[in-house]
Design a protein around this motif. Structure first.
Motif, PDB file in Angstrom:
ATOM      1  N   THR A   6       0.844  -1.189   0.000  1.00 46.21           N
ATOM      2  CA  THR A   6       0.000   0.000   0.000  1.00 46.21           C
ATOM      3  C   THR A   6       0.881   1.242   0.000  1.00 46.21           C
ATOM      4  N   LEU A   7       0.288   2.363  -0.423  1.00 45.38           N
ATOM      5  CA  LEU A   7       1.055   3.615  -0.486  1.00 45.38           C
ATOM      6  C   LEU A   7       0.622   4.491   0.684  1.00 45.38           C
ATOM      7  N   SER A   8       1.597   4.989   1.391  1.00 46.05           N
ATOM      8  CA  SER A   8       1.368   5.825   2.570  1.00 46.05           C
ATOM      9  C   SER A   8       2.072   7.158   2.370  1.00 46.05           C
ATOM     10  N   ILE A   9       1.426   8.236   2.809  1.00 48.61           N
ATOM     11  CA  ILE A   9       2.080   9.551   2.815  1.00 48.61           C
ATOM     12  C   ILE A   9       1.939  10.157   4.209  1.00 48.61           C
ATOM     13  N   ILE A  10       3.051  10.593   4.773  1.00 48.14           N
ATOM     14  CA  ILE A  10       3.014  11.425   5.975  1.00 48.14           C
ATOM     15  C   ILE A  10       2.925  12.865   5.464  1.00 48.14           C
ATOM     16  N   LYS A  11       1.795  13.502   5.764  1.00 46.36           N
ATOM     17  CA  LYS A  11       1.465  14.800   5.172  1.00 46.36           C
ATOM     18  C   LYS A  11       2.230  15.939   5.859  1.00 46.36           C
ATOM     19  N   VAL A  74       6.897   9.892   1.730  1.00 48.71           N
ATOM     20  CA  VAL A  74       6.089   8.919   0.991  1.00 48.71           C
ATOM     21  C   VAL A  74       6.724   7.547   1.149  1.00 48.71           C
ATOM     22  N   GLN A  75       5.896   6.531   1.441  1.00 49.12           N
ATOM     23  CA  GLN A  75       6.450   5.194   1.566  1.00 49.12           C
ATOM     24  C   GLN A  75       5.490   4.152   1.026  1.00 49.12           C
ATOM     25  N   ALA A  76       6.080   3.038   0.584  1.00 47.70           N
ATOM     26  CA  ALA A  76       5.304   1.849   0.265  1.00 47.70           C
ATOM     27  C   ALA A  76       5.472   0.896   1.435  1.00 47.70           C
ATOM     28  N   LEU A  77       4.348   0.331   1.881  1.00 44.57           N
ATOM     29  CA  LEU A  77       4.340  -0.616   2.996  1.00 44.57           C
ATOM     30  C   LEU A  77       3.922  -1.976   2.468  1.00 44.57           C
ATOM     31  N   GLU A  78       4.511  -3.007   3.032  1.00 45.90           N
ATOM     32  CA  GLU A  78       4.214  -4.364   2.577  1.00 45.90           C
ATOM     33  C   GLU A  78       3.913  -5.251   3.775  1.00 45.90           C
ATOM     34  N   GLY A  79       2.939  -6.118   3.623  1.00 44.17           N
ATOM     35  CA  GLY A  79       2.635  -7.062   4.694  1.00 44.17           C
ATOM     36  C   GLY A  79       1.298  -7.724   4.465  1.00 44.17           C
ATOM     37  N   GLU A  80       0.954  -8.627   5.381  1.00 43.94           N
ATOM     38  CA  GLU A  80      -0.332  -9.305   5.299  1.00 43.94           C
ATOM     39  C   GLU A  80      -1.449  -8.284   5.442  1.00 43.94           C
ATOM     40  N   ASN A  81      -2.383  -8.308   4.493  1.00 44.13           N
ATOM     41  CA  ASN A  81      -3.565  -7.452   4.603  1.00 44.13           C
ATOM     42  C   ASN A  81      -3.180  -5.972   4.759  1.00 44.13           C
ATOM     43  N   ALA A  82      -2.107  -5.572   4.072  1.00 45.36           N
ATOM     44  CA  ALA A  82      -1.480  -4.273   4.331  1.00 45.36           C
ATOM     45  C   ALA A  82      -2.429  -3.093   4.104  1.00 45.36           C
ATOM     46  N   ILE A  83      -3.297  -3.182   3.116  1.00 42.61           N
ATOM     47  CA  ILE A  83      -4.134  -2.019   2.777  1.00 42.61           C
ATOM     48  C   ILE A  83      -5.102  -1.705   3.920  1.00 42.61           C
ATOM     49  N   ASN A 114      -4.877  16.159   8.063  1.00 41.95           N
ATOM     50  CA  ASN A 114      -5.168  14.923   8.802  1.00 41.95           C
ATOM     51  C   ASN A 114      -4.017  13.913   8.782  1.00 41.95           C
ATOM     52  N   ALA A 115      -2.807  14.425   8.704  1.00 40.12           N
ATOM     53  CA  ALA A 115      -1.565  13.697   9.036  1.00 40.12           C
ATOM     54  C   ALA A 115      -1.091  12.651   8.046  1.00 40.12           C
ATOM     55  N   VAL A 116      -2.005  11.859   7.507  1.00 43.93           N
ATOM     56  CA  VAL A 116      -1.558  10.736   6.672  1.00 43.93           C
ATOM     57  C   VAL A 116      -2.528  10.445   5.533  1.00 43.93           C
ATOM     58  N   HIS A 117      -1.973   9.821   4.497  1.00 44.85           N
ATOM     59  CA  HIS A 117      -2.769   9.257   3.396  1.00 44.85           C
ATOM     60  C   HIS A 117      -2.503   7.766   3.325  1.00 44.85           C
ATOM     61  N   GLY A 118      -3.512   7.013   2.944  1.00 49.69           N
ATOM     62  CA  GLY A 118      -3.308   5.587   2.675  1.00 49.69           C
ATOM     63  C   GLY A 118      -4.202   5.109   1.553  1.00 49.69           C
ATOM     64  N   SER A 119      -3.654   4.275   0.684  1.00 47.33           N
ATOM     65  CA  SER A 119      -4.451   3.733  -0.427  1.00 47.33           C
ATOM     66  C   SER A 119      -5.687   3.022   0.122  1.00 47.33           C
ATOM     67  N   ASP A 120      -6.791   3.080  -0.663  1.00 48.53           N
ATOM     68  CA  ASP A 120      -8.039   2.481  -0.183  1.00 48.53           C
ATOM     69  C   ASP A 120      -8.419   1.194  -0.902  1.00 48.53           C
ATOM     70  N   SER A 121      -7.604   0.744  -1.865  1.00 47.50           N
ATOM     71  CA  SER A 121      -7.893  -0.517  -2.569  1.00 47.50           C
ATOM     72  C   SER A 121      -6.602  -1.015  -3.195  1.00 47.50           C
ATOM     73  N   ALA A 122      -6.593  -2.291  -3.571  1.00 53.29           N
ATOM     74  CA  ALA A 122      -5.403  -2.864  -4.200  1.00 53.29           C
ATOM     75  C   ALA A 122      -5.114  -2.176  -5.541  1.00 53.29           C
ATOM     76  N   GLU A 123      -6.183  -1.879  -6.261  1.00 55.66           N
ATOM     77  CA  GLU A 123      -6.017  -1.224  -7.563  1.00 55.66           C
ATOM     78  C   GLU A 123      -5.375   0.159  -7.387  1.00 55.66           C
ATOM     79  N   ASN A 124      -5.894   0.942  -6.439  1.00 57.06           N
ATOM     80  CA  ASN A 124      -5.323   2.274  -6.209  1.00 57.06           C
ATOM     81  C   ASN A 124      -3.922   2.198  -5.606  1.00 57.06           C
ATOM     82  N   ALA A 125      -3.676   1.192  -4.786  1.00 57.75           N
ATOM     83  CA  ALA A 125      -2.339   1.045  -4.202  1.00 57.75           C
ATOM     84  C   ALA A 125      -1.296   0.868  -5.310  1.00 57.75           C
ATOM     85  N   ALA A 126      -1.595   0.036  -6.294  1.00 58.97           N
ATOM     86  CA  ALA A 126      -0.641  -0.202  -7.387  1.00 58.97           C
ATOM     87  C   ALA A 126      -0.392   1.093  -8.177  1.00 58.97           C
TER      88      ALA A 126
END
Ligand code: UDP
Length: 141
Positions: A6-11, A74-83, A114-126
């Motif tokens: 998933t894609l994460s942004i610290i705003k 900006v970071q990409a995070l990886e793991g089980e059920n990451a999104i 609001n501090a952070v962003h995170g992808s909301d689906s697998a399609e958007n994460a990619a």
């Protein structure tokens, strides 16, 4: 469960509060690996492109201004059920509605800042990971 990214942004508000490390600790504590990372100051075009899906929304202009008001991480995070795991760590979009102990409840001031962003689906994460990182700069492990 599937390994996801998933894609994460610290705003800019959270970077200004000097809580990058505290937020990274929460990711790692939840079993998410930081597989790509980059500090940058978004250009207006980059912020508009990233949030293009919101271009027609009334808050779009203010959102872009906010996202270019200072550096982000900006970071990409990886793991089980990451999104979903990442979205749970973030809390609700409006920090007033965010559950206690979430990043937004602890570090965000308003629905705009609001501090952070995170992808909301697998399609958007990619799409979002590719927006910031070429495949050669994502270090899966
Ligand atoms: N946003 C805002 N005002 C609103 C709704 C959203 O400023 O009324 C901003 C806020 O920064 C949010 C971003 O637009 O994080 C994207 O909105 P979305 O509904 O996708 O929320 P998120 O996925 O970030 O929780």
């Amino acid at each position: 469960m599937a390994i996801e990214r998933t894609l994460s942004i610290i705003k800019p508000d959270a970077v200004a509060k000097n809580v990058i490390g505290q937020i990274y600790s929460r990711f790692e504590g939840a079993g998410l690996k930081i597989v790509a990372s980059r500090m940058m100051h978004l250009s207006r075009a980059e912020a508009e492109g990233f949030y293009a899906v919101h271009a027609a929304r009334p808050f779009f202009k203010d959102l872009v201004e906010f996202m270019i008001s200072g550096p982000v991480v900006v970071q990409a995070l990886e793991g089980e059920n990451a999104i979903l795991k990442h979205r749970d760590l973030m809390g609700a979009t409006n920090p007033k509605e965010a559950a206690a102990g979430t990043i937004r409840a602890d570090f965000a001031d308003s629905i705009d800042a609001n501090a952070v962003h995170g992808s909301d689906s697998a399609e958007n994460a990619a799409i979002e990971i590719a927006y910031f990182f070429p495949a050669s700069q994502v270090f899966s492990r």
